[in-house]
Design a protein around this motif. Sequence first.
Motif, PDB file in Angstrom:
ATOM      1  N   MET A   1      -4.974  -0.311  -4.335  1.00 37.16           N
ATOM      2  CA  MET A   1      -4.249   0.960  -4.586  1.00 37.16           C
ATOM      3  C   MET A   1      -2.612   0.340  -4.829  1.00 37.16           C
ATOM      4  O   MET A   1      -1.980   0.932  -5.506  1.00 37.16           O
ATOM      5  CB  MET A   1      -4.306   1.898  -3.369  1.00 37.16           C
ATOM      6  CG  MET A   1      -5.385   2.364  -2.879  1.00 37.16           C
ATOM      7  SD  MET A   1      -5.588   3.482  -4.505  1.00 37.16           S
ATOM      8  CE  MET A   1      -6.542   4.898  -3.363  1.00 37.16           C
ATOM      9  N   LEU A   2      -2.472  -0.571  -4.150  1.00 37.29           N
ATOM     10  CA  LEU A   2      -1.184  -1.402  -4.056  1.00 37.29           C
ATOM     11  C   LEU A   2      -0.931  -1.864  -5.588  1.00 37.29           C
ATOM     12  O   LEU A   2       0.139  -1.699  -6.150  1.00 37.29           O
ATOM     13  CB  LEU A   2      -0.744  -2.245  -3.013  1.00 37.29           C
ATOM     14  CG  LEU A   2       0.819  -2.586  -2.877  1.00 37.29           C
ATOM     15  CD1 LEU A   2       1.541  -1.776  -2.665  1.00 37.29           C
ATOM     16  CD2 LEU A   2       0.709  -3.863  -1.935  1.00 37.29           C
ATOM     17  N   LYS A   3      -2.009  -2.504  -5.928  1.00 39.57           N
ATOM     18  CA  LYS A   3      -2.023  -2.919  -7.302  1.00 39.57           C
ATOM     19  C   LYS A   3      -1.646  -1.771  -8.382  1.00 39.57           C
ATOM     20  O   LYS A   3      -0.994  -1.887  -9.492  1.00 39.57           O
ATOM     21  CB  LYS A   3      -3.351  -3.583  -7.865  1.00 39.57           C
ATOM     22  CG  LYS A   3      -3.364  -4.596  -8.792  1.00 39.57           C
ATOM     23  CD  LYS A   3      -3.226  -6.059  -8.368  1.00 39.57           C
ATOM     24  CE  LYS A   3      -2.763  -6.829  -9.528  1.00 39.57           C
ATOM     25  NZ  LYS A   3      -2.139  -7.844  -9.044  1.00 39.57           N
ATOM     26  N   PHE A   5      -0.235   1.057  -8.061  1.00 39.73           N
ATOM     27  CA  PHE A   5       1.302   1.447  -7.701  1.00 39.73           C
ATOM     28  C   PHE A   5       1.955   0.344  -8.611  1.00 39.73           C
ATOM     29  O   PHE A   5       3.183   0.820  -9.365  1.00 39.73           O
ATOM     30  CB  PHE A   5       1.563   1.399  -6.329  1.00 39.73           C
ATOM     31  CG  PHE A   5       2.937   1.866  -5.959  1.00 39.73           C
ATOM     32  CD1 PHE A   5       3.355   3.126  -6.028  1.00 39.73           C
ATOM     33  CD2 PHE A   5       4.052   0.827  -5.372  1.00 39.73           C
ATOM     34  CE1 PHE A   5       4.758   3.430  -5.747  1.00 39.73           C
ATOM     35  CE2 PHE A   5       5.114   1.347  -5.164  1.00 39.73           C
ATOM     36  CZ  PHE A   5       5.508   2.755  -5.061  1.00 39.73           C
ATOM     37  N   SER A   6       2.107  -1.205  -8.291  1.00 44.22           N
ATOM     38  CA  SER A   6       2.959  -1.993  -8.758  1.00 44.22           C
ATOM     39  C   SER A   6       2.788  -1.912 -10.211  1.00 44.22           C
ATOM     40  O   SER A   6       3.897  -2.019 -10.923  1.00 44.22           O
ATOM     41  CB  SER A   6       2.201  -3.538  -8.469  1.00 44.22           C
ATOM     42  OG  SER A   6       2.475  -3.287  -7.124  1.00 44.22           O
ATOM     43  N   LEU A   9       4.439   1.237 -11.600  1.00 42.38           N
ATOM     44  CA  LEU A   9       6.006   1.062 -11.292  1.00 42.38           C
ATOM     45  C   LEU A   9       6.640   0.277 -12.523  1.00 42.38           C
ATOM     46  O   LEU A   9       7.701   0.496 -12.798  1.00 42.38           O
ATOM     47  CB  LEU A   9       6.137   0.599  -9.747  1.00 42.38           C
ATOM     48  CG  LEU A   9       7.524   0.560  -9.237  1.00 42.38           C
ATOM     49  CD1 LEU A   9       8.230   1.885  -9.038  1.00 42.38           C
ATOM     50  CD2 LEU A   9       7.587  -0.052  -7.926  1.00 42.38           C
ATOM     51  N   ILE A 137      -0.341   7.252  -7.838  1.00 41.54           N
ATOM     52  CA  ILE A 137      -1.799   6.903  -7.454  1.00 41.54           C
ATOM     53  C   ILE A 137      -2.575   8.260  -7.614  1.00 41.54           C
ATOM     54  O   ILE A 137      -2.439   8.985  -6.881  1.00 41.54           O
ATOM     55  CB  ILE A 137      -1.718   6.315  -6.151  1.00 41.54           C
ATOM     56  CG1 ILE A 137      -0.916   4.831  -6.150  1.00 41.54           C
ATOM     57  CG2 ILE A 137      -3.309   5.872  -5.684  1.00 41.54           C
ATOM     58  CD1 ILE A 137      -0.986   4.179  -4.729  1.00 41.54           C
ATOM     59  N   GLN A 139      -5.361  10.595  -6.867  1.00 38.80           N
ATOM     60  CA  GLN A 139      -6.452  10.695  -5.615  1.00 38.80           C
ATOM     61  C   GLN A 139      -7.811  11.408  -5.877  1.00 38.80           C
ATOM     62  O   GLN A 139      -7.923  12.041  -7.142  1.00 38.80           O
ATOM     63  CB  GLN A 139      -5.854  11.513  -4.438  1.00 38.80           C
ATOM     64  CG  GLN A 139      -4.630  10.674  -3.876  1.00 38.80           C
ATOM     65  CD  GLN A 139      -3.857  11.343  -2.929  1.00 38.80           C
ATOM     66  OE1 GLN A 139      -3.368  12.567  -2.968  1.00 38.80           O
ATOM     67  NE2 GLN A 139      -4.135  11.040  -1.719  1.00 38.80           N
ATOM     68  N   ALA A 146       2.071   8.838  -4.035  1.00 40.50           N
ATOM     69  CA  ALA A 146       3.004   7.682  -4.163  1.00 40.50           C
ATOM     70  C   ALA A 146       3.850   7.834  -5.093  1.00 40.50           C
ATOM     71  O   ALA A 146       4.290   7.128  -6.200  1.00 40.50           O
ATOM     72  CB  ALA A 146       2.145   6.327  -4.230  1.00 40.50           C
ATOM     73  N   LEU A 147       4.860   8.840  -5.183  1.00 38.53           N
ATOM     74  CA  LEU A 147       5.848   9.316  -5.973  1.00 38.53           C
ATOM     75  C   LEU A 147       7.157   8.388  -5.524  1.00 38.53           C
ATOM     76  O   LEU A 147       7.334   8.248  -4.722  1.00 38.53           O
ATOM     77  CB  LEU A 147       6.340  10.822  -5.805  1.00 38.53           C
ATOM     78  CG  LEU A 147       7.567  11.444  -6.722  1.00 38.53           C
ATOM     79  CD1 LEU A 147       7.281  11.514  -8.024  1.00 38.53           C
ATOM     80  CD2 LEU A 147       8.319  12.389  -5.968  1.00 38.53           C
ATOM     81  N   SER A 149      10.348   7.950  -6.239  1.00 39.11           N
ATOM     82  CA  SER A 149      11.673   8.530  -6.272  1.00 39.11           C
ATOM     83  C   SER A 149      12.550   7.806  -5.797  1.00 39.11           C
ATOM     84  O   SER A 149      13.550   7.147  -6.563  1.00 39.11           O
ATOM     85  CB  SER A 149      11.755   9.962  -5.621  1.00 39.11           C
ATOM     86  OG  SER A 149      11.115   9.911  -4.392  1.00 39.11           O
ATOM     87  N   ILE A 151      12.654   4.426  -4.814  1.00 37.66           N
ATOM     88  CA  ILE A 151      12.586   2.910  -5.264  1.00 37.66           C
ATOM     89  C   ILE A 151      13.077   2.832  -6.663  1.00 37.66           C
ATOM     90  O   ILE A 151      13.769   1.882  -7.121  1.00 37.66           O
ATOM     91  CB  ILE A 151      10.899   2.458  -5.291  1.00 37.66           C
ATOM     92  CG1 ILE A 151      11.010   0.964  -5.148  1.00 37.66           C
ATOM     93  CG2 ILE A 151      10.017   2.814  -6.100  1.00 37.66           C
ATOM     94  CD1 ILE A 151       9.589   0.389  -4.742  1.00 37.66           C
TER      95      ILE A 151
END
Lengths: 171, 171
Positions: A1-3, A5-6, A9, A137, A139, A146-147, A149, A151
């Motif tokens: 999931m973090l992947k 996101f990254s 991003l 992300i 769902q 994981a908006l 805003s 960051i």
Amino acid sequence: MLKIFSTQLAGIFQNIEKSSEEAVEDAARLLAQSLVSDGTVYFHGTDEMMAVAYEGVTGPNAIPSSHFYDEKTALTAMDTVIVSARFAACEKSAAIAGAAREAGTRTIFIGAAEKGTDLDSLPYDVVLDTKAVRGLIPQDDGTRTALPSAICGLYVYQALHITVSEYLEEI
Amino acid sequence: MLKIFSTQLAGIFQNIEKSSEEAVEDAARLLAQSLVSDGTVYFHGTDEMMAVAYEGVTGPNAIPSSHFYDEKTALTAMDTVIVSARFAACEKSAAIAGAAREAGTRTIFIGAAEKGTDLDSLPYDVVLDTKAVRGLIPQDDGTRTALPSAICGLYVYQALHITVSEYLEEI
């Protein structure tokens, strides 16, 4: 999931880099004008976008002569106000910027300019678009979480800080 | 300059992703325990690290049942406190976490663990290392600017939020 996101991003950061150069330069010019005229740069953020205000006033990359904005702040035509909100349609941000304009103060907005937002109708001299319009992300139920805003707000702020620092060195 | 910042930042994000999985899971477990026990998650940030507190309490990816910490907060053993500071050696953060521990409250730190910092001597159950130990942009005079403390704090927070959301779905 973090992947996920990254990766997403990094895409937004690239998008900001490509498309916001001119707006960042315009905003940096306003800040530099305030600073060389002994004006103050005021920051206001709504909800999580206070991240930008804290970075601008108290962070390692703070703007010199910067303060948090509050309703008692007596603005002048030498000052610049940076308001930050999740989306450009934020009424609170527009009210602060509108009042600032009446004092002749320049106004910069940091947040996402959603499709359909009429930026020209808003009381900002420059809009720095964070491009953070939806969660990164997907769902199971079809919604997105994981908006990014805040960051992305800090990323845009960093671009602004780098540029204004260059301007101030040249003076 | 922004290109250098982005590239270096992506490197830190990867570094966090690779090395912090276990700590993120530990922290998410503490948060999930608080939340299923009707405890509260309190946030405190020093300077620009207030970004993490605002994201956690007011952001689109807020933790449910979360509040800003202040000195009047009456902590219980059901609660968790997340303190955030630029560097792990922050005395203010340690004082808050130390007081929290006396109430039996679990403590999480979000910030950069600089080389030489004895993390075991600090009053944190889990340290989420932002890896933001130095500025990302080298300058002509040999110093470095653009320390990405807050932006990396928000990235770590996002990792935590994704993981705790997964835990809470499973319950």
